[in-house]
Design a protein around this motif. Structure first.
Motif, PDB file in Angstrom:
ATOM      1  N   TYR A  25       2.272  -6.533  10.472  1.00  0.00           N
ATOM      2  CA  TYR A  25       2.846  -7.770   9.935  1.00  0.00           C
ATOM      3  C   TYR A  25       2.173  -8.171   8.625  1.00  0.00           C
ATOM      4  CZ  TYR A  25       4.719 -12.506   9.830  1.00  0.00           C
ATOM      5  OH  TYR A  25       5.364 -13.658   9.455  1.00  0.00           O
ATOM      6  N   TYR A  26       0.857  -8.038   8.556  1.00  0.00           N
ATOM      7  CA  TYR A  26       0.113  -8.465   7.368  1.00  0.00           C
ATOM      8  C   TYR A  26      -0.210  -7.306   6.417  1.00  0.00           C
ATOM      9  CZ  TYR A  26      -0.498 -12.979   9.625  1.00  0.00           C
ATOM     10  OH  TYR A  26      -0.276 -14.207  10.212  1.00  0.00           O
ATOM     11  N   ARG A  27       0.291  -6.123   6.728  1.00  0.00           N
ATOM     12  CA  ARG A  27       0.142  -4.940   5.871  1.00  0.00           C
ATOM     13  C   ARG A  27      -1.329  -4.621   5.569  1.00  0.00           C
ATOM     14  NH1 ARG A  27       5.096  -5.895   1.482  1.00  0.00           N
ATOM     15  NH2 ARG A  27       6.764  -6.038   3.064  1.00  0.00           N
ATOM     16  N   ILE A  28      -2.087  -4.548   6.621  1.00  0.00           N
ATOM     17  CA  ILE A  28      -3.512  -4.219   6.477  1.00  0.00           C
ATOM     18  C   ILE A  28      -3.839  -2.923   7.229  1.00  0.00           C
ATOM     19  CG2 ILE A  28      -4.282  -6.603   6.132  1.00  0.00           C
ATOM     20  CD1 ILE A  28      -5.027  -6.622   9.141  1.00  0.00           C
ATOM     21  N   GLY A  29      -2.798  -2.113   7.468  1.00  0.00           N
ATOM     22  CA  GLY A  29      -2.999  -0.893   8.239  1.00  0.00           C
ATOM     23  C   GLY A  29      -4.001   0.059   7.615  1.00  0.00           C
TER      24      GLY A  29
END
Length: 357
Positions: A196-200
């Motif tokens: 969701y927060y694009r911190i993968g």
């Protein structure tokens, strides 16, 4: 001679004199002494090799000069003292922490599958990091270590609470089930936050595991806590031996089992939490090393704990060295390398326990 598994199964029905006999049968002090002496020598050699090897190979003479005659103006001395030495020393410390935590878990719970990765610590630390990356971006590295340690501690406490809340109390099977369930839930939440927060990508580096980011600043914080916890583990080693024979036997020997379990849990959280928060989700060290150590020295934890610390340090140092050699000049995550050995070993243990039930 009885096997260890059969001795443990029969331990609940023996009296204190029989329990003492069991401990004496399975203690191999001479083997333990040889492992400690040989392991210390091998660890010193491996540290020297690991510090010398890297993108820029450095001779042993230069390493010696950098340690004992440091010259700040020399680039090679800076590389050795500021980058490579803390990495190797930190790897050895982390390996010792993982191994001793795993040994204590297995002895205290009488569960041969106990490991920090299987009991919620890794997942708890990962969930805490996901929250930090998503909601508090730009936190200094030291704060990330602190929060991941808190997450690891909370994860392990929840596993023990959930396992103990069931009717019949905390059993080895309930402990594994609680750990697997909570780990799956926290991992799913972490991945959901990452998507969701694009911190993968940020989380991927931590999940891979590695010691490349260790510096003296982190070690200065880790060292006093982990040294105290390792010392406490050795102090508790005799009590862990009694617990490994079963609670009834331990109580018959006059052991305050509740107090010992609480103290051992605190030590485990400090050791595994500090290690996980520093190098990421490196699993299977605490599963592999105690089993190998028990095969070598017997089931007396006064020998298992120091020997496990040394063998765990050696495993991580050599894994880090291999990580730099497999695909040079790039680095392979040490968590992946150890898992190549750890996963088949875990499946073997699971199958063995299934046959013995």
């Amino acid at each position: 001679m009885l096997s260890y598994s059969k001795a443990v199964k029969n331990a609940d029905s023996v009296d204190s004199s029989s329990a003492d006999a069991l401990r004496s049968i399975y203690a191999r002090p001479w083997t333990g002494a040889l492992i400690l002496l040989g392991g210390i020598a091998l660890l010193l050699i491996s540290v020297g090799i690991s510090v010398s090897f890297g993108a820029a190979d450095i001779g042993f003479a230069t390493v010696w000069d950098a340690i004992f005659h440091y010259k700040e103006e020399l680039t090679q001395h800076q590389i050795i003292l500021d980058i490579r030495l803390p990495r190797v020393v930190g790897g050895a410390l982390v390996g010792a922490c993982f191994a001793v935590a795993g040994a204590m878990m297995q002895g205290m719970t009488r569960n041969p599958l106990a490991d920090s990765g299987l009991l919620g610590l890794n997942a708890g630390a990962g969930f805490a990091l996901a929250i930090c990356f998503a909601f508090f971006p730009g936190l200094p590295y030291m704060y990330l270590i602190l929060y991941s340690f808190v997450g690891a501690a909370l994860g392990s406490v929840l596993v023990f609470v959930i396992g103990a809340a069931a009717r019949g109390g905390l059993t080895p099977v309930r402990l594994v089930l609680a750990g697997a369930t909570l780990s799956a839930m926290l991992t799913a939440l972490s991945e959901g936050i990452a998507l969701y927060y694009r911190i993968g990508q940020d989380l991927a580096f931590w999940y891979a595991g590695g010691v490349a980011g260790l510096r003296w600043e982190q070690l200065k914080i880790m060292f006093p806590w982990t040294l105290a916890a390792l010392g406490a583990a050795f102090v508790l080693s005799k009590s862990i031996t009694m617990l490994s024979l079963g609670e009834d036997v331990a109580r018959g020997l006059g052991l305050r089992t509740g107090l010992i379990k609480f103290l051992a849990t605190v030590v485990i959280i400090i050791l595994a939490g500090a290690a996980v928060s520093s190098v990421g989700a490196v699993g299977f060290v605490g599963l592999l090393v105690p089993h190998v150590t028990r095969k070598l020295v017997g089931v007396d934890y006064r020998w298992i704990i120091p020997c496990s610390a040394l063998l765990g340090a050696l495993l991580v140092v050599f894994a880090d060295l291999a990580a730099r050699m497999v695909n040079a000049p790039y680095e392979t995550p040490i968590g992946a390398l150890i898992a190549i050995i750890g996963v088949p070993f875990f499946l073997y243990l699971a199958q063995k326990e299934r046959r013995e039930l």
